[in-house]
Design an enzyme around this catalytic site. Structure first.
Site, PDB file in Angstrom:
ATOM      1  N   ASN A  43       0.212 -42.159  17.209  1.00  0.00           N
ATOM      2  CA  ASN A  43       0.813 -41.191  16.285  1.00  0.00           C
ATOM      3  C   ASN A  43       1.249 -39.985  17.100  1.00  0.00           C
ATOM      4  O   ASN A  43       0.791 -39.809  18.240  1.00  0.00           O
ATOM      5  CB  ASN A  43      -0.170 -40.836  15.151  1.00  0.00           C
ATOM      6  CG  ASN A  43      -1.332 -39.983  15.639  1.00  0.00           C
ATOM      7  OD1 ASN A  43      -1.147 -38.929  16.241  1.00  0.00           O
ATOM      8  ND2 ASN A  43      -2.554 -40.446  15.385  1.00  0.00           N
ATOM      9  N   ASP A  86     -11.081 -44.448  18.194  1.00  0.00           N
ATOM     10  CA  ASP A  86     -10.692 -43.910  16.886  1.00  0.00           C
ATOM     11  C   ASP A  86     -11.639 -44.323  15.765  1.00  0.00           C
ATOM     12  O   ASP A  86     -11.414 -43.998  14.604  1.00  0.00           O
ATOM     13  CB  ASP A  86      -9.269 -44.372  16.529  1.00  0.00           C
ATOM     14  CG  ASP A  86      -8.195 -43.481  17.137  1.00  0.00           C
ATOM     15  OD1 ASP A  86      -8.481 -42.298  17.433  1.00  0.00           O
ATOM     16  OD2 ASP A  86      -7.059 -43.967  17.306  1.00  0.00           O
ATOM     17  N   ASN A  92     -10.574 -44.906   7.745  1.00  0.00           N
ATOM     18  CA  ASN A  92      -9.738 -46.080   7.962  1.00  0.00           C
ATOM     19  C   ASN A  92     -10.519 -47.394   7.978  1.00  0.00           C
ATOM     20  O   ASN A  92      -9.943 -48.448   8.246  1.00  0.00           O
ATOM     21  CB  ASN A  92      -8.943 -45.932   9.262  1.00  0.00           C
ATOM     22  CG  ASN A  92      -8.024 -44.733   9.239  1.00  0.00           C
ATOM     23  OD1 ASN A  92      -8.128 -43.853  10.085  1.00  0.00           O
ATOM     24  ND2 ASN A  92      -7.144 -44.664   8.248  1.00  0.00           N
ATOM     25  N   ARG A 111      -6.543 -50.551  17.335  1.00  0.00           N
ATOM     26  CA  ARG A 111      -7.667 -50.288  16.429  1.00  0.00           C
ATOM     27  C   ARG A 111      -8.241 -51.567  15.808  1.00  0.00           C
ATOM     28  O   ARG A 111      -9.225 -51.492  15.067  1.00  0.00           O
ATOM     29  CB  ARG A 111      -7.250 -49.291  15.332  1.00  0.00           C
ATOM     30  CG  ARG A 111      -6.891 -47.913  15.882  1.00  0.00           C
ATOM     31  CD  ARG A 111      -6.884 -46.841  14.798  1.00  0.00           C
ATOM     32  NE  ARG A 111      -8.214 -46.609  14.231  1.00  0.00           N
ATOM     33  CZ  ARG A 111      -8.467 -45.741  13.254  1.00  0.00           C
ATOM     34  NH1 ARG A 111      -7.485 -45.025  12.724  1.00  0.00           N
ATOM     35  NH2 ARG A 111      -9.693 -45.580  12.785  1.00  0.00           N
ATOM     36  N   ARG A 160       1.943 -46.768   8.080  1.00  0.00           N
ATOM     37  CA  ARG A 160       0.832 -47.653   8.460  1.00  0.00           C
ATOM     38  C   ARG A 160       0.654 -48.789   7.445  1.00  0.00           C
ATOM     39  O   ARG A 160       0.864 -49.941   7.759  1.00  0.00           O
ATOM     40  CB  ARG A 160      -0.461 -46.851   8.605  1.00  0.00           C
ATOM     41  CG  ARG A 160      -0.411 -45.803   9.728  1.00  0.00           C
ATOM     42  CD  ARG A 160      -0.359 -46.454  11.091  1.00  0.00           C
ATOM     43  NE  ARG A 160      -0.360 -45.494  12.172  1.00  0.00           N
ATOM     44  CZ  ARG A 160      -1.450 -44.984  12.724  1.00  0.00           C
ATOM     45  NH1 ARG A 160      -2.643 -45.337  12.306  1.00  0.00           N
ATOM     46  NH2 ARG A 160      -1.348 -44.117  13.717  1.00  0.00           N
ATOM     47  N   HIS A 189      -0.548 -40.930   7.566  1.00  0.00           N
ATOM     48  CA  HIS A 189      -1.460 -41.479   6.546  1.00  0.00           C
ATOM     49  C   HIS A 189      -1.379 -40.552   5.329  1.00  0.00           C
ATOM     50  O   HIS A 189      -1.229 -39.333   5.482  1.00  0.00           O
ATOM     51  CB  HIS A 189      -2.921 -41.470   7.019  1.00  0.00           C
ATOM     52  CG  HIS A 189      -3.333 -42.605   7.900  1.00  0.00           C
ATOM     53  ND1 HIS A 189      -4.141 -42.435   8.997  1.00  0.00           N
ATOM     54  CD2 HIS A 189      -3.080 -43.948   7.819  1.00  0.00           C
ATOM     55  CE1 HIS A 189      -4.371 -43.614   9.567  1.00  0.00           C
ATOM     56  NE2 HIS A 189      -3.728 -44.548   8.881  1.00  0.00           N
ATOM     57  N   ASP A 191      -3.723 -39.379   3.606  1.00  0.00           N
ATOM     58  CA  ASP A 191      -4.744 -38.318   3.603  1.00  0.00           C
ATOM     59  C   ASP A 191      -4.442 -37.184   4.574  1.00  0.00           C
ATOM     60  O   ASP A 191      -5.201 -36.230   4.671  1.00  0.00           O
ATOM     61  CB  ASP A 191      -6.152 -38.898   3.829  1.00  0.00           C
ATOM     62  CG  ASP A 191      -6.391 -39.399   5.251  1.00  0.00           C
ATOM     63  OD1 ASP A 191      -5.488 -39.334   6.102  1.00  0.00           O
ATOM     64  OD2 ASP A 191      -7.531 -39.884   5.503  1.00  0.00           O
ATOM     65  N   ALA A 279      -6.165 -36.403  18.292  1.00  0.00           N
ATOM     66  CA  ALA A 279      -5.994 -37.828  17.960  1.00  0.00           C
ATOM     67  C   ALA A 279      -5.274 -37.996  16.631  1.00  0.00           C
ATOM     68  O   ALA A 279      -5.036 -39.119  16.187  1.00  0.00           O
ATOM     69  CB  ALA A 279      -7.348 -38.525  17.911  1.00  0.00           C
ATOM     70  N   CYS A 285     -10.404 -37.571   7.484  1.00  0.00           N
ATOM     71  CA  CYS A 285     -10.350 -38.816   8.279  1.00  0.00           C
ATOM     72  C   CYS A 285     -11.713 -39.184   8.843  1.00  0.00           C
ATOM     73  O   CYS A 285     -11.966 -40.354   9.118  1.00  0.00           O
ATOM     74  CB  CYS A 285      -9.437 -38.683   9.488  1.00  0.00           C
ATOM     75  SG  CYS A 285      -7.816 -38.084   9.197  1.00  0.00           S
TER      76      CYS A 285
HETATM   77  N1  ARG Z   1      -5.691 -41.856  16.010  1.00  0.00           N
HETATM   78  C1  ARG Z   1      -5.963 -42.367  14.695  1.00  0.00           C
HETATM   79  C2  ARG Z   1      -4.790 -43.241  14.241  1.00  0.00           C
HETATM   80  O1  ARG Z   1      -3.679 -42.915  14.577  1.00  0.00           O
HETATM   81  C3  ARG Z   1      -6.192 -41.254  13.729  1.00  0.00           C
HETATM   82  C4  ARG Z   1      -6.553 -41.729  12.363  1.00  0.00           C
HETATM   83  C5  ARG Z   1      -6.766 -40.609  11.382  1.00  0.00           C
HETATM   84  N2  ARG Z   1      -7.232 -41.109  10.165  1.00  0.00           N
HETATM   85  C6  ARG Z   1      -6.776 -40.802   8.950  1.00  0.00           C
HETATM   86  N3  ARG Z   1      -7.396 -41.276   7.919  1.00  0.00           N
HETATM   87  N4  ARG Z   1      -5.703 -40.067   8.797  1.00  0.00           N
HETATM   88  O2  ARG Z   1      -4.963 -44.225  13.587  1.00  0.00           O
END
Ligand code: ARG
Length: 302
Positions: A43, A86, A92, A111, A160, A189, A191, A279, A285
């Site tokens: 991201n 992560d 997630n 991931r 995503r 995302h 959230d 990140a 998150c």
């Molecule tokens: N580096 C992780 C990704 O890109 C961060 C995830 C953050 N999580 C979230 N629920 N927004 O997947």
């Protein structure tokens, strides 16, 4: 209560599904940052940050968030693992409703290895573990957010999770699903830019959504319940907040947003999460709600 250690759970009396479900306190799943780092870019926040997250600072920040949340809620832990930096972002892992969890299927191979760890955690605690079709990316409570008042699942797609998950999510969790299309890669995302609050408000950053989705939000949420955040607050990840009762835990917010939240009856607790921002994540998150109560609409139906 979590103590900040990396054990699987710090309170053995709160381990199982029925204990989580009958607890009067909110319960969140979290993962200590023992193996957290930025080691790949999936991201825009991660770009330029490879190897730049300081794990000592990250641990201090995570401990501070954890102890703030622990004052008003229970915390369950899942053990982090080497090679899945992560995994701290437990949002997630999946989305939980009642005894059911729909597990994630990550869009990025980086991931994928987390999936089995989350699956095991839920299975050993007695959850009914569900999955979507193998070809459909779905990133759990990063993109699937339960409304806090109505029997409704807000579902973000465009970066995503695949929009084609909506129908299956609705069937598996027996709930109406409202898709929202995300258009800004920084808010990849749901959230990161949208947060349903317990009083029925939604705090969100409109520019992260396409015009049709902005119109959906406007149509479904009355004006007095829409808390629109500025670009400044959105970039502080203010929408990525944990709302428990009248408490809102977040990385950072402008005085204007703190005042707006207060006017709606919420107290904002700013707990810096700068290492996790590297990140692309912050307070929300780092948590996964395990016992969101069923809404009034549900109890009327059942
Ligand atoms: N580096 C992780 C990704 O890109 C961060 C995830 C953050 N999580 C979230 N629920 N927004 O997947």
């Amino acid at each position: 209560r979590a103590t900040g250690g990396s054990g699987e759970t710090s309170n053995p009396t709160l381990g199982t599904l029925s204990e989580i479900r009958t607890s009067s306190r909110s319960t969140y799943l979290m993962c200590a940052p023992d193996h957290f780092e930025v080691s790949y870019i999936i991201n825009p926040w991660m770009a330029g940050n490879i190897a730049h997250a300081d794990r000592t600072v990250a641990s201090q920040q995570w401990n501070a968030l954890t102890s703030a949340i622990s004052a008003v809620a229970n915390i369950q832990l899942i053990q982090g693992r080497p090679g899945v930096p992560d995994m701290v972002f437990t949002a997630n892992g999946g989305v939980v409703r009642g005894s059911k969890v729909v597990l994630s299927r990550f869009r990025h191979v980086e991931r994928e290895a987390e999936e089995i760890y989350f699956a095991r955690w839920f299975l050993t605690r007695g959850f009914e573990v569900l999955r979507l079709a193998p070809h459909l990316p779905f990133e759990g409570a990063g993109d699937a957010l339960l409304d806090r008042k109505d029997a409704l699942l807000w579902f973000g797609h465009g970066h995503r999770s695949d929009v084609a998950c909506a129908g299956a999510l609705s069937q598996l969790l027996d709930i109406e699903v409202q898709p929202l299309r995300l258009v800004d890669p920084r808010f990849y995302h749901l959230d990161t830019c949208f947060c349903p609050l317990e009083g029925g408000e939604v705090m969100y950053f409109p520019d992260a959504f396409d015009a049709a989705s902005q119109a959906v939000i406007t149509a479904r949420v009355p004006a007095h319940r829409r808390i629109i955040v500025s670009a400044t607050d959105a970039l502080y990840f203010a929408c990525n907040s944990v709302n428990c009762g009248n408490h809102i835990f977040l990385n950072r917010a402008t005085p204007a947003l703190v005042a707006t939240l207060m006017a709606h009856g919420y107290q904002a607790h700013q707990t810096p999460l700068t290492e996790f921002l590297k990140a692309g994540g912050a307070a929300k998150c780092l948590t996964l709600k395990l016992n969101e109560p069923f809404s009034n609409a549900d109890s009327v139906r059942s």
